[in-house]
Motif scaffolding. Structure first.
Motif, PDB file in Angstrom:
ATOM      1  N   MET A  76      48.608  38.898  59.521  1.00  9.60           N
ATOM      2  CA  MET A  76      49.645  37.980  59.980  1.00  9.60           C
ATOM      3  C   MET A  76      50.706  37.747  58.907  1.00  9.60           C
ATOM      4  SD  MET A  76      47.355  35.183  62.106  1.00  9.60           S
ATOM      5  CE  MET A  76      48.754  34.308  62.801  1.00  9.60           C
ATOM      6  N   VAL A  77      50.281  37.508  57.664  1.00 14.24           N
ATOM      7  CA  VAL A  77      51.266  37.280  56.604  1.00 14.24           C
ATOM      8  C   VAL A  77      52.004  38.570  56.257  1.00 14.24           C
ATOM      9  CG1 VAL A  77      50.005  35.325  55.643  1.00 14.24           C
ATOM     10  CG2 VAL A  77      49.551  37.610  54.766  1.00 14.24           C
ATOM     11  N   GLU A  78      51.347  39.706  56.412  1.00 14.63           N
ATOM     12  CA  GLU A  78      52.030  40.980  56.174  1.00 14.63           C
ATOM     13  C   GLU A  78      53.145  41.191  57.188  1.00 14.63           C
ATOM     14  OE1 GLU A  78      50.880  45.708  55.499  1.00 14.63           O
ATOM     15  OE2 GLU A  78      49.400  44.304  56.334  1.00 14.63           O
ATOM     16  N   GLU A  79      52.865  40.886  58.442  1.00 12.65           N
ATOM     17  CA  GLU A  79      53.892  41.019  59.482  1.00 12.65           C
ATOM     18  C   GLU A  79      55.013  40.016  59.268  1.00 12.65           C
ATOM     19  OE1 GLU A  79      55.794  42.604  62.723  1.00 12.65           O
ATOM     20  OE2 GLU A  79      53.965  43.334  61.723  1.00 12.65           O
ATOM     21  N   ALA A  80      54.656  38.801  58.845  1.00  9.03           N
ATOM     22  CA  ALA A  80      55.684  37.797  58.582  1.00  9.03           C
ATOM     23  C   ALA A  80      56.571  38.203  57.409  1.00  9.03           C
ATOM     24  CB  ALA A  80      55.023  36.448  58.298  1.00  9.03           C
ATOM     25  N   ALA A  81      55.972  38.810  56.374  1.00 11.08           N
ATOM     26  CA  ALA A  81      56.759  39.267  55.226  1.00 11.08           C
ATOM     27  C   ALA A  81      57.715  40.385  55.631  1.00 11.08           C
ATOM     28  CB  ALA A  81      55.827  39.734  54.113  1.00 11.08           C
ATOM     29  N   GLY A 131      53.946  23.599  47.502  1.00 10.00           N
ATOM     30  CA  GLY A 131      55.232  23.868  46.875  1.00 10.00           C
ATOM     31  C   GLY A 131      55.373  25.321  46.450  1.00 10.00           C
ATOM     32  N   ARG A 132      54.298  25.897  45.952  1.00 14.56           N
ATOM     33  CA  ARG A 132      54.335  27.318  45.584  1.00 14.56           C
ATOM     34  C   ARG A 132      54.610  28.196  46.802  1.00 14.56           C
ATOM     35  NH1 ARG A 132      49.179  29.296  43.074  1.00 14.56           N
ATOM     36  NH2 ARG A 132      50.487  31.090  42.564  1.00 14.56           N
ATOM     37  N   LEU A 133      54.023  27.828  47.924  1.00 12.90           N
ATOM     38  CA  LEU A 133      54.223  28.611  49.142  1.00 12.90           C
ATOM     39  C   LEU A 133      55.663  28.514  49.632  1.00 12.90           C
ATOM     40  CD1 LEU A 133      50.911  27.732  51.015  1.00 12.90           C
ATOM     41  CD2 LEU A 133      51.454  29.849  49.812  1.00 12.90           C
ATOM     42  N   LEU A 134      56.240  27.338  49.565  1.00  8.82           N
ATOM     43  CA  LEU A 134      57.629  27.184  49.991  1.00  8.82           C
ATOM     44  C   LEU A 134      58.572  27.897  49.028  1.00  8.82           C
ATOM     45  CD1 LEU A 134      57.607  23.461  51.160  1.00  8.82           C
ATOM     46  CD2 LEU A 134      57.355  25.547  52.532  1.00  8.82           C
ATOM     47  N   LEU A 135      58.248  27.884  47.736  1.00 13.32           N
ATOM     48  CA  LEU A 135      59.070  28.644  46.777  1.00 13.32           C
ATOM     49  C   LEU A 135      58.975  30.132  47.032  1.00 13.32           C
ATOM     50  CD1 LEU A 135      58.372  26.752  43.422  1.00 13.32           C
ATOM     51  CD2 LEU A 135      60.494  26.796  44.742  1.00 13.32           C
ATOM     52  N   LEU A 136      57.845  30.582  47.560  1.00 15.12           N
ATOM     53  CA  LEU A 136      57.697  31.998  47.902  1.00 15.12           C
ATOM     54  C   LEU A 136      58.701  32.411  48.961  1.00 15.12           C
ATOM     55  CD1 LEU A 136      55.909  34.550  47.462  1.00 15.12           C
ATOM     56  CD2 LEU A 136      54.516  33.760  49.385  1.00 15.12           C
ATOM     57  N   ASP A 137      58.974  31.530  49.924  1.00 13.44           N
ATOM     58  CA  ASP A 137      59.978  31.818  50.931  1.00 13.44           C
ATOM     59  C   ASP A 137      61.387  31.855  50.321  1.00 13.44           C
ATOM     60  OD1 ASP A 137      58.179  32.048  52.954  1.00 13.44           O
ATOM     61  OD2 ASP A 137      58.443  30.021  53.718  1.00 13.44           O
ATOM     62  N   ARG A 138      61.667  30.968  49.386  1.00 20.10           N
ATOM     63  CA  ARG A 138      62.984  30.945  48.758  1.00 20.10           C
ATOM     64  C   ARG A 138      63.232  32.217  47.943  1.00 20.10           C
ATOM     65  NH1 ARG A 138      64.338  25.483  45.709  1.00 20.10           N
ATOM     66  NH2 ARG A 138      66.279  26.688  45.523  1.00 20.10           N
ATOM     67  N   LYS A 139      62.192  32.693  47.271  1.00 16.58           N
ATOM     68  CA  LYS A 139      62.329  33.943  46.517  1.00 16.58           C
ATOM     69  C   LYS A 139      62.618  35.106  47.458  1.00 16.58           C
ATOM     70  CE  LYS A 139      59.333  32.566  42.670  1.00 16.58           C
ATOM     71  NZ  LYS A 139      58.057  32.846  41.946  1.00 16.58           N
ATOM     72  N   GLY A 140      61.951  35.088  48.621  1.00 18.86           N
ATOM     73  CA  GLY A 140      62.211  36.168  49.575  1.00 18.86           C
ATOM     74  C   GLY A 140      63.622  36.141  50.106  1.00 18.86           C
ATOM     75  N   ARG A 141      64.149  34.947  50.361  1.00 20.01           N
ATOM     76  CA  ARG A 141      65.523  34.851  50.868  1.00 20.01           C
ATOM     77  C   ARG A 141      66.530  35.294  49.809  1.00 20.01           C
ATOM     78  NH1 ARG A 141      63.496  30.149  53.552  1.00 20.01           N
ATOM     79  NH2 ARG A 141      64.076  28.842  51.784  1.00 20.01           N
ATOM     80  N   ARG A 142      66.284  34.925  48.551  1.00 17.68           N
ATOM     81  CA  ARG A 142      67.206  35.351  47.487  1.00 17.68           C
ATOM     82  C   ARG A 142      67.188  36.874  47.331  1.00 17.68           C
ATOM     83  NH1 ARG A 142      65.231  30.831  44.469  1.00 17.68           N
ATOM     84  NH2 ARG A 142      63.904  32.223  43.253  1.00 17.68           N
ATOM     85  N   LYS A 143      66.009  37.477  47.493  1.00 16.22           N
ATOM     86  CA  LYS A 143      65.946  38.938  47.402  1.00 16.22           C
ATOM     87  C   LYS A 143      66.758  39.579  48.523  1.00 16.22           C
ATOM     88  CE  LYS A 143      61.959  40.717  46.464  1.00 16.22           C
ATOM     89  NZ  LYS A 143      60.584  41.231  46.615  1.00 16.22           N
TER      90      LYS A 143
END
Length: 217
Positions: free
Chosen positions: A126-131, A205-217
């Motif tokens: 599920m997380v692989e598909e979401a990524a 908070g780490r999980l939400l920062l993971l989304d922010r890193k993905g958006r910046r990429k």
């Protein structure tokens, strides 16, 4: 001294890489035969030991069941569910799972998740598909699956101590009583709540920062 032959059989079997279960069985049989047990009594001893500890063998049924589910497409089904949910990111998915894992562990349902029963067959795909939906071909799917495994561990570790009948709470009560300190299990479990909340905030908070890193990429 002949009973010590069982150790030699055990070492030889493991060195030759035979089936470990078969090696242990043959080693136990060798020890029984060397001690003079008749075959019928030896077989009865094996049967009694298996019957007494049969609940331990239930754990081994999980692996073939998970394998059967994977062969029938449970991972693909998990990916399809995430593909239908637009806007579901890796961080949000794992954050909701962290809350569910902590709450279920807090009431003693520690077996609802786990690396074998939940992360590998369901949560990982599920997380692989979401990524992939979030970042495309540049998605770091290995990091996403690693965060899924870590989230399961954190949710279980900091949630189970809230349940007053868990083994860790009872162990602490016993150790403290051994030193003359009488502590109620409920008191210890209540002190685990602030730690669980802190773990939820920090790892969330780490999980939400993971989304922010993905958006910046």
């Amino acid at each position: 001294m002949l009973v010590l032959l069982a150790i030699a059989v055990l070492v030889a079997g493991l060195v030759l890489r035979f089936n470990p279960l078969l090696v242990v069985l043959v080693s136990a049989a060798a020890a029984g035969a060397a001690s003079g047990l008749p075959p019928a009594e030896l077989l009865a001893t094996f049967g009694k030991a298996f019957n007494t500890n049969r609940f331990v063998m239930i754990v081994f049924l999980v692996v073939p069941v998970i394998g059967m589910l994977e062969s029938h497409g449970i991972q693909e089904r998990a990916r399809q569910i995430v593909a239908r949910l637009r806007g579901l990111t890796v961080g949000r998915l794992l954050f909701f799972y962290l809350i569910a894992r902590q709450l279920s562990s807090a009431v003693g349902l520690t077996q609802l998740g786990g690396q074998v029963t939940m992360v590998r067959p369901i949560l990982g795909p599920m997380v692989e598909e979401a990524a992939l939906a979030q970042d495309g071909e540049e998605a770091d799917t290995d990091r996403a699956k690693a965060m899924a495994a870590g989230t399961d561990n954190i949710g279980l570790f900091f949630g189970e101590d809230i349940f007053l009948a868990i083994g860790s709470i009872l162990l602490m009560v016993g150790v403290l009583q051994g030193y003359g300190l009488k502590v109620e299990p409920l008191a210890l479990s209540m002190w685990a709540i602030p730690t669980a909340i802190a773990a939820l905030i920090i790892h969330g908070g780490r999980l939400l920062l993971l989304d922010r890193k993905g958006r910046r990429k």
